[in-house]
Design an enzyme around this catalytic site. Structure first.
Site, PDB file in Angstrom:
ATOM      1  N   GLU A  46     -10.420   4.048   6.217  1.00  0.00           N
ATOM      2  CA  GLU A  46     -10.799   4.445   7.572  1.00  0.00           C
ATOM      3  C   GLU A  46      -9.567   4.692   8.428  1.00  0.00           C
ATOM      4  O   GLU A  46      -9.524   5.637   9.233  1.00  0.00           O
ATOM      5  CB  GLU A  46     -11.683   3.363   8.197  1.00  0.00           C
ATOM      6  CG  GLU A  46     -13.059   3.253   7.550  1.00  0.00           C
ATOM      7  CD  GLU A  46     -13.814   1.995   7.946  1.00  0.00           C
ATOM      8  OE1 GLU A  46     -15.049   2.018   7.969  1.00  0.00           O
ATOM      9  OE2 GLU A  46     -13.145   0.973   8.221  1.00  0.00           O
ATOM     10  N   LYS A 127       1.415   0.400  -6.373  1.00  0.00           N
ATOM     11  CA  LYS A 127       1.614   0.172  -4.938  1.00  0.00           C
ATOM     12  C   LYS A 127       0.995  -1.185  -4.592  1.00  0.00           C
ATOM     13  O   LYS A 127      -0.220  -1.323  -4.505  1.00  0.00           O
ATOM     14  CB  LYS A 127       0.969   1.283  -4.117  1.00  0.00           C
ATOM     15  CG  LYS A 127       1.212   1.154  -2.615  1.00  0.00           C
ATOM     16  CD  LYS A 127       0.596   2.323  -1.866  1.00  0.00           C
ATOM     17  CE  LYS A 127       0.899   2.206  -0.377  1.00  0.00           C
ATOM     18  NZ  LYS A 127       0.278   1.023   0.243  1.00  0.00           N
ATOM     19  N   LYS A 325      -3.196   7.153  -3.498  1.00  0.00           N
ATOM     20  CA  LYS A 325      -4.113   6.035  -3.236  1.00  0.00           C
ATOM     21  C   LYS A 325      -5.327   6.086  -4.168  1.00  0.00           C
ATOM     22  O   LYS A 325      -5.817   7.153  -4.522  1.00  0.00           O
ATOM     23  CB  LYS A 325      -4.585   6.071  -1.779  1.00  0.00           C
ATOM     24  CG  LYS A 325      -3.459   6.018  -0.739  1.00  0.00           C
ATOM     25  CD  LYS A 325      -2.767   4.682  -0.723  1.00  0.00           C
ATOM     26  CE  LYS A 325      -3.579   3.638   0.010  1.00  0.00           C
ATOM     27  NZ  LYS A 325      -3.630   3.819   1.472  1.00  0.00           N
TER      28      LYS A 325
END
Length: 702
Positions: A46, A127, A325
């Site tokens: 978000e 990550k 991501k």
């Protein structure tokens, strides 16, 4: 950005500036919550979506991209409770990629900027989802540790970092530079996170939502001894100020950190093409469940430091690196086991027990497997690596097994055909409303089944039913199995105090978890619930298909417990007139009528209800008004109403003492018909029932 959304191009400059400023304030507030308070209120996905829209506005309206704009910011200003540390080299953030095409665009931009015909080598590494930290060593000795802060200035957390076992106080080896700033991520492993939350729960403290929050909260303690008790860990992967560079590539720099005594990620890899980069991404994503710590993507960096220098930086991020991501609401993890839970209605529901994994910002250990057919259709087996999905507050679910990673010894799951209770009653499938076989398997033992007994008791004391404070699910489990003061039916709850007083040796206050005060409070809470409104009482009985709303409808229609019970007993005996009367009640249909009849035809239920009623005062429903033109009348609304909604009309009629029915019968007093009225209007006309227009109805009730 690859383009500007069409919707943004239609904005005027003034509208764009207002939207830009609003987004800047929103992003700054989220940065503060994340970096200063360790209490984010939105997910990473978000946040990323907000930032992408912010940057899209700047692409469409370049005049908005000022030096002080939020697009130039990294993190948030350091909290005032820690001393500030100015970073000699800013701690910047990374741009994000969300698809294979985005990664391809990143590689193409690097090649175009450097005028290369072939892609350079890149490193790829997990990550870590933790807290960024920079460690400054002078002549091999740790002198300062600081958080990222706003990228230019962070918090001095040296005393706390000194307690972390994986951070060396002095550097190993001999080839380190005199000034050596090593940067990396402080994090918590899954097992350690679970242990910390268990301790927080034992102490009655707030639980951490995920390992990242727990790591940040542990590091940013004013009392370093608290940090010392938390098993924080550290991965090194970057650097700040260096008086001399010990290597010429990203890969070799990280290997140098390993020689200095730091832990570096063993899954870091060197890639020579886009295909290799994406293959490493897939590999790390597949291993995500087995790492033992949270990651949220893969970071790619140009390997050659000379090329990194030529590429430089843009806004708050380097051109030579990006983060690919993972989908925010999906993850893969190991299926450790499949457990069957028995619900209040006897439904046997399979639940997946998972290797803990963070999905959408929440650590997930359990997920639904829907039903036996789903498990068989997807061929899901214990030991499989499975994909897990979680959206918002929805219960996490297992989507599928990753078949290529299935262990050789995994065997098909066999769903039970008998209830898990000692009665071993057969499981049955009920028909759906369409007459098809349902997928839910239920215990046919009904209230003789101890699993269902316990779940019924939990429902009985729940907030929307009797709401007995101090008697939650754990306490119900305790009393159900307690040999001295057993609670097997709802009525047993209201004899607890009496039975406790009659057993001088077996006092409840002598049992583990109970003291004088808690026992007094519990008994007082139970006593206060001896008077109960009829709608709550009906709901608390746990009649299948009779939820809170239906219970209120039935209570309002029958008025008193005696009237409802009489009707229910008649329905249980097959009385057609009683069934028609209940069917005429708005929002009540065949499913509810059948469930009420089945409940009150069960001897065990009748005995339990009779025993319970004898110990309570059941308050009648609020009596409808008797001094209106429609008081006591049965009204049916049909067709389209133009001056109010159907719900408003029903509510108005009920407030004025009328009964609203969903069907027309000889007992109907009036029908309010709007445009489009069909069979109900025809039936009313045939029966000679008064028919009103909406205007005539409003005139009558006014």
């Amino acid at each position: 950005m690859t383009g500007v959304p069409e919707a943004l191009e239609k904005l005027t400059p003034a509208q764009a500036r207002a939207a830009h400023e609003a987004l800047a304030r929103e992003l700054a507030e989220h940065d503060r919550r994340y970096h200063q308070e360790d209490a984010p209120t939105i997910t990473d996905a978000e946040y990323d979506a907000l930032r992408r829209r912010y940057l899209a506005l700047e692409d469409a309206f370049p005049e908005l991209a000022r030096r002080e704009a939020q697009s130039q910011a990294v993190g948030a200003a350091p909290a005032s409770r820690f001393a500030k540390v100015r970073h000699a080299v800013p701690m910047l953030s990374l741009d994000n990629c969300f698809s294979d095409d985005d990664v391809g665009d990143f590689v193409a931009r690097v090649m175009r900027f450097l005028n290369l015909s072939e892609a350079p080598a890149f490193t790829a590494e997990p990550k870590i989802d933790g807290l960024s930290c920079t460690l400054r060593y002078e002549r091999g000795v740790l002198v300062t540790a600081a958080t990222r802060g706003d990228g230019a200035e962070g918090e001095d957390v040296t005393a706390n970092v000194m307690t972390i076992g994986e951070v060396p106080h002095t550097l190993a080896g001999k080839d380190w530079p005199d000034v050596c700033e090593v940067r990396g991520e402080i994090y918590l492993g899954h097992a350690d996170f679970a242990a910390i939350n268990a301790e927080q729960e034992r102490l009655g403290e707030r639980l951490f939502a995920n390992p990242r929050n727990a790591a940040a909260g542990s590091l940013r303690q004013l009392d370093a001894s608290i940090t010392a008790r938390r098993p924080l860990r550290f991965f090194a992967y970057a650097w700040g100020e260096m008086s001399a560079l010990p290597a010429a590539s990203q890969w070799d720099m990280v290997q140098a950190f390993a020689r200095y005594g730091f832990r570096v990620n063993p899954r870091m890899a060197l890639c020579h093409s886009l295909e290799e980069m994406l293959a490493i991404y897939r590999s790390i994503e597949a291993e995500r469940a087995s790492l033992g710590y949270d990651i949220d993507g893969v970071v790619y960096k140009v390997n050659d430091l000379g090329l990194q220098g030529r590429l430089g930086f843009v806004s708050r991020a380097p051109r030579w690196a990006t983060a690919h991501k993972f989908p925010a609401e999906k993850a893969t993890t190991e299926l450790l086991g499949i457990e069957i839970q028995v619900g209040r209605t006897g439904a046997h529901t399979p639940v997946a027990r998972l290797q803990p994994v963070t999905v959408g910002g929440v650590v997930v250990t359990n997920a639904t497997l829907h039903n036996a057919e789903f498990i068989a259709e997807k061929d899901i087996r214990v030991g499989d690596i499975v994909s897990v999905h979680r959206a918002g507050d929805v219960i996490p679910r297992v989507d599928a097994a990753i078949l290529e990673r299935r262990p050789a010894d995994a065997v098909p799951f066999v769903f039970p055909h008998e209830c898990l209770c000692e009665l071993k009653t057969p499981l049955v499938k009920e028909e759906t409303a369409a007459g098809e076989e349902g997928k839910v398997r239920r215990c046919s033992g009904e209230f003789a089944c101890p699993y269902q007994q316990v779940e019924h008791l939990k429902h009985f004391v729940s907030r929307r039913a009797f709401d007995i404070e101090g008697l939650g699910e754990k306490q119900i489990e305790f009393f159900f199995h307690d040999p001295d003061l057993p609670v097997r039916t709802p009525a047993d709850i209201f004899t607890l105090a009496e039975r406790d007083a009659a057993e001088p040796v077996k006092k409840l206050r002598n049992k583990e978890g109970f003291g004088d005060l808690s026992v007094r409070n519990l008994f007082a809470s139970i006593e206060s619930r001896r008077v109960i409104p009829i709608d709550r009482f009906i709901f608390a009985l746990g009649i299948r298909h009779v939820g809170e709303t239906t219970a209120k409808v039935l209570a309002r229609a029958y008025g008193s417990w005696k009237s409802f019970e009489d009707a229910a007993l008649r329905i249980a005996r097959g009385d057609q007139e009683a069934m028609e009367e209940m069917d005429a009640i708005d929002q009540v249909g065949d499913t509810v009528i059948e469930a009420v009849g089945r409940y009150f035809s069960e001897t065990h239920n009748l005995a339990a209800v009779e025993k319970l009623v004898s110990k309570l005062t059941i308050v009648d429903a609020e009596k409808p008004k008797a001094d209106t033109a429609v008081a006591g009348k049965t009204v049916v609304f049909t067709g389209s109403l133009e001056r109010m909604t159907r719900d408003e009309a029903k509510a108005m009629a009920e407030r004025l003492g009328a009964k609203v029915s969903g069907s027309v019968s000889k007992k109907t007093d009036m029908v309010v018909a709007g445009p489009g009225a069909g069979s109900k209007l025809a039936t009313a006309t045939a029966l000679g029932i008064q028919v009103l227009t909406e205007d005539e109805w409003l005139a009558l009730v006014s």
